[in-house]
Scaffold this motif. Structure first.
Motif, PDB file in Angstrom:
ATOM      1  N   HIS A 125       1.749  -1.197   1.565  1.00 37.84           N
ATOM      2  CA  HIS A 125       1.345  -0.102   1.182  1.00 37.84           C
ATOM      3  C   HIS A 125       2.366   0.150  -0.105  1.00 37.84           C
ATOM      4  O   HIS A 125       3.616   0.173   0.302  1.00 37.84           O
ATOM      5  CB  HIS A 125       1.518   1.037   2.056  1.00 37.84           C
ATOM      6  N   ILE A 162      -2.820  -0.690  -1.677  1.00 39.38           N
ATOM      7  CA  ILE A 162      -2.794  -1.276  -0.461  1.00 39.38           C
ATOM      8  C   ILE A 162      -3.075  -3.219  -0.835  1.00 39.38           C
ATOM      9  O   ILE A 162      -4.345  -3.061  -1.360  1.00 39.38           O
ATOM     10  CB  ILE A 162      -3.652  -0.885   0.448  1.00 39.38           C
ATOM     11  N   ALA A 203      -2.522   4.628   2.799  1.00 38.86           N
ATOM     12  CA  ALA A 203      -1.241   4.510   2.341  1.00 38.86           C
ATOM     13  C   ALA A 203      -0.950   6.188   1.746  1.00 38.86           C
ATOM     14  O   ALA A 203      -1.537   6.809   1.136  1.00 38.86           O
ATOM     15  CB  ALA A 203      -1.291   3.789   0.954  1.00 38.86           C
TER      16      ALA A 203
END
Length: 319
Positions: A125, A162, A203
């Protein structure tokens, strides 16, 4: 005369600690100053031992009792996060999740890719992810290490991404704190883990509880995150909140666990580390929240050059 002043001075010192502990346990969060100050509750808990020590030394019974109550209230709030417990029983695939706030993508791309090579996360992330950072990490081979991605680069603090070793697909649009269109946004995605089980990923990048519109955006950006339930879900990133914030505890209470808390590392501080005095007190605002059905095998924080955040690396076991 000096001896007579000791007791009233101790009471005077104890009152602010009592108020702090009371506000923390009550969960009432008047905005701006307190929403920032409550982040330092672990330090207040440690400092509350001083009036207790003085009360014991002067052997003043009422003061000892009052100081014990205050210190006990702080202990109830703080100590559990330093004790491992509450882990789920799970025997499925293992996921290593690395989350990094890049500080407007100030982290050198080669340092980021080196960390990925060294730590071998399954999921990455990235917060404050810019277009230039995306271009540079691609040139350095990040997509070969982690071939699946959902990325929405932006300017300064807006972008997120991500990356994954396993198949990944978008899960709708970014999640913003209503009605603050200018706020940082959370990025959702769906991971297909080994064995075919799907896991929701987010995230996280919440607003900071600072001045202006961000004061109102802060709590809204936490409440905008999806509650636990249904498909397995992992939220990882910069929550701009500590476990002493009621709004974060309310989210966790929907069915999440905090990975640092589960492993007894809930006092691992993550911010601010860059261009700050060494003795400046740090707070834990970067978290990994996971569905309570997921087990935590390990949690650690990692130093990343040129960012004020510590990265978090968590090893999870799916049910």
């Amino acid at each position: 005369m000096r001896g007579r002043l000791v007791v009233p001075l101790c009471w005077l010192v104890l009152v602010p600690f009592a108020g702090w502990a009371g506000l923390r346990l009550a969960g009432w969060e008047p905005k701006f100053v307190w929403s920032q100050l409550v982040s330092f509750t672990p330090y207040a808990a440690a400092a509350s031992l001083l009036p207790l020590l003085v009360a014991l030394l002067i052997r003043n019974g009422p003061l000892v009792v009052a100081a014990l109550l205050v210190t006990g209230a702080f202990a109830v709030a703080v100590l559990p996060r330093a004790v491992p417990g509450g882990n789920a029983e799970a025997g499925g695939p293992v996921l290593r999740v690395l989350a990094v706030n890049l500080l407007h993508s100030s982290v050198l791309p080669e340092d980021l890719v080196d960390v990925v090579r060294r730590e071998r996360p399954d999921v990455l992330h990235l917060l404050e992810f810019t277009f230039l950072m995306r271009e540079r990490v691609e040139e350095l081979g990040l997509s070969r290490l982690m071939p699946y991605e959902v990325a929405v680069p932006g300017s300064d603090s807006e972008g997120a991404a991500i990356y994954s070793r396993y198949p990944l697909r978008p899960a709708g649009t970014q999640i913003a704190a209503p009605p603050f269109a200018e706020s940082p946004r959370h990025l959702p995605a769906v991971l297909t883990a080994p064995g075919g089980r799907e896991v929701d990923l987010v995230a996280v990048h919440a607003c900071a509880p600072s001045e202006g519109w961000r004061t109102a955006c802060w709590a809204s950006s936490i409440r905008a995150l999806p509650p636990a339930g249904g498909r397995l879900r992992v939220l990882a990133g910069d929550f701009n909140s500590t476990l002493d914030h009621a709004v974060l505890r309310e989210l966790i209470a929907t069915g999440y666990r905090d990975a640092a808390d589960v492993t007894g590392k809930g006092l691992s501080m993550t911010w601010p580390y860059y261009q700050q005095p060494r003795l400046f007190p740090k707070v834990a605002i970067d978290h990994v929240l996971l569905d309570k059905r997921i087990a935590v095998r390990d949690f650690q924080t990692l130093r990343m050059p040129r960012t004020d955040h510590r990265a978090t690396l968590t090893e999870l076991v799916l049910p």
